[in-house]
Design an enzyme around this catalytic site. Structure first.
Site, short mmCIF file in Angstrom:
data_model
loop_
_atom_site.label_atom_id
_atom_site.label_comp_id
_atom_site.label_asym_id
_atom_site.label_seq_id
_atom_site.Cartn_x
_atom_site.Cartn_y
_atom_site.Cartn_z
N HIS A 264 -4.07 4.16 -8.20
CA HIS A 264 -2.90 4.58 -7.43
C HIS A 264 -3.18 5.85 -6.64
O HIS A 264 -2.88 5.92 -5.44
CB HIS A 264 -1.73 4.81 -8.40
CG HIS A 264 -0.46 5.19 -7.71
ND1 HIS A 264 0.37 4.28 -7.10
CD2 HIS A 264 0.13 6.41 -7.52
CE1 HIS A 264 1.41 4.90 -6.58
NE2 HIS A 264 1.29 6.20 -6.82
N HIS A 279 -4.08 9.44 -2.31
CA HIS A 279 -4.11 10.89 -2.14
C HIS A 279 -5.53 11.44 -2.24
O HIS A 279 -5.74 12.49 -2.84
CB HIS A 279 -3.19 11.55 -3.15
CG HIS A 279 -1.76 11.12 -3.06
ND1 HIS A 279 -0.93 11.51 -2.03
CD2 HIS A 279 -1.02 10.28 -3.83
CE1 HIS A 279 0.26 10.95 -2.18
NE2 HIS A 279 0.24 10.20 -3.26
N LYS A 322 1.92 4.53 5.60
CA LYS A 322 2.11 5.59 4.61
C LYS A 322 2.83 6.74 5.29
O LYS A 322 2.33 7.34 6.24
CB LYS A 322 0.76 6.06 4.05
CG LYS A 322 0.88 7.17 3.00
CD LYS A 322 1.56 6.69 1.73
CE LYS A 322 1.59 7.79 0.67
NZ LYS A 322 2.24 7.34 -0.58
#
Length: 390
Positions: A264, A279, A322
């Site tokens: 994730h 990230h 995103k």
């Protein structure tokens, strides 16, 4: 006859008084249904509408607080916990650090883990990041800066790539980068589909954790801190727990083992028609280089003038958008991994205040609440850099 009537009345009154004394959830929260009680204090009572009048206050509101519960015995029925092991298991109540640490109920023999200590450690990790990119090894071109209100506009305001230059030959040849890249390409980005790892891929996960946390000064510094605080009893326990909390699989969609904290946060996923997580700057660079990712703009830029830096980016990943994908740019894989691990272990489900070169950075962490590993430990659900303060 009078004696019998008196006894009957006395029994009735006693029974009423006894029953009334049980019309409370004090000391009964989480227990199974007991028909000898006039009301219930477990989650089922909401469905059957037979909760005691103080169920919400005692079992729900108070159950999420450590007030009066510090150093209590572990009870699997409780939604969160207030004993010395809860930090290790990432299942403390949100006010545990405020209420119980001050009462000596902190993480083991080392006691309280304060915000000041976390900031001091993050500065030490920052100084130890010898594998970060230098200004000659990495050049970025942030281009368009947009207001927070514009992050959902899905308009490409930057004509060029975010990454203008990266010295792959130097950086990607370093052991921690090599180990990171080996793990990064092991995932199916679509949620709702089982992840199925080969023995080789499982070995790559093990190698990444050991290479970053056992074979670097930075990783050993993180372990030494957590060891002195009583969070881990040995380096092996530390490494195994990191492997489980980061790489253990759980389901985000369709009851499939389709996700993990590592996938994730570092690799990124697609859920509900949009990018979820994502990230990490290296993943961004690789996808942009391959033409699979189109950088649109950035909504914040950290106050740092060298690497690591922090950006909040808007981008399209092969048709999926995103809105804000924040990342620590230019840091080594071990630094990224250590910061997120530090924040999740010490401040699970909270904002974690760090200091990098005298500048504050906040990382928001989230616990995964739907499944567990080990003795009730919670997987990492998500973590990302929040808007830094100047």
């Amino acid at each position: 006859m009078k004696v019998i009537a008196f006894l009957a009345l006395w029994v009735t009154l006693f029974h009423q008084g006894y029953s009334n004394s049980l019309d409370t959830c004090v000391g009964r929260c989480g227990y199974g249904t007991d028909n000898s009680f006039s009301c219930q204090c477990n989650p089922s009572c909401e469905r059957f509408k037979d909760c005691c009048s103080d169920y919400t206050d005692v079992c729900k509101t108070s159950a999420l607080s450590c007030k009066g519960r510090c150093d209590e015995q572990f009870n699997s029925q409780n939604e969160c916990h207030c004993n010395s092991k809860c930090a290790q298991h990432q299942n403390c109540c949100s006010d545990y650090a405020d209420l119980c640490d001050s009462e000596g109920g902190g993480g083991g023999s080392g006691g309280v883990i304060t915000d000041a200590e976390i900031k001091s450690l993050s500065e030490a990790l920052y100084a130890l990041d010898s594998n970060k990119a230098s200004s000659s090894e990495l050049i970025i071109n942030p281009q368009a800066l947009v207001h927070d209100s514009q992050t959902s506009s899905m308009i490409d305001l930057s004509s060029g790539n975010l990454f203008r230059y990266l010295n792959e030959e130097v950086l990607f040849s370093r052991p921690t980068y090599t180990a990171f890249l080996a793990v990064l390409d092991n995932y199916n980005r679509m949620t709702g589909q089982n992840e199925d790892f080969s023995p080789q891929q499982l070995a790559e996960q093990e190698d990444f954790v050991r290479e970053t946390m056992a074979n670097t000064e930075l990783g050993r510094e993180l372990f030494a801190f957590l060891y002195t605080k009583g969070v881990y009893a040995s380096e092996e326990e530390f490494l195994q727990d990191l492997k489980m909390m980061w790489f253990g699989l759980y389901s985000r969609n369709n009851n499939k083992k389709d996700s993990s904290g590592f996938e994730h946060i570092f690799a990124g996923e697609i859920k509900g028609g949009k990018v979820s997580g994502f990230h990490n700057w290296i993943q961004f660079y690789l996808l942009e280089k391959s033409g699979k990712l189109n950088y649109y703009s950035h909504s914040f830029n950290g106050p740092w003038t060298s690497y690591p830096d922090v950006l909040g980016m808007q981008f399209m990943w092969e048709g999926y958008f995103k809105q804000v994908g924040s990342a620590v740019i230019g840091c080594s894989p071990e630094f990224d991994f250590a910061l997120y691990s530090l924040c999740y272990i010490t401040r699970p489900g909270k904002q974690c205040r760090l200091s990098l070169g005298g500048k504050e950075l906040m990382i928001q962490t989230y616990t995964w609440e739907n499944s567990f590993y080990g003795d009730g430990k919670k997987y990492i659900g998500s973590a990302f850099p929040a808007t830094p303060r100047n």
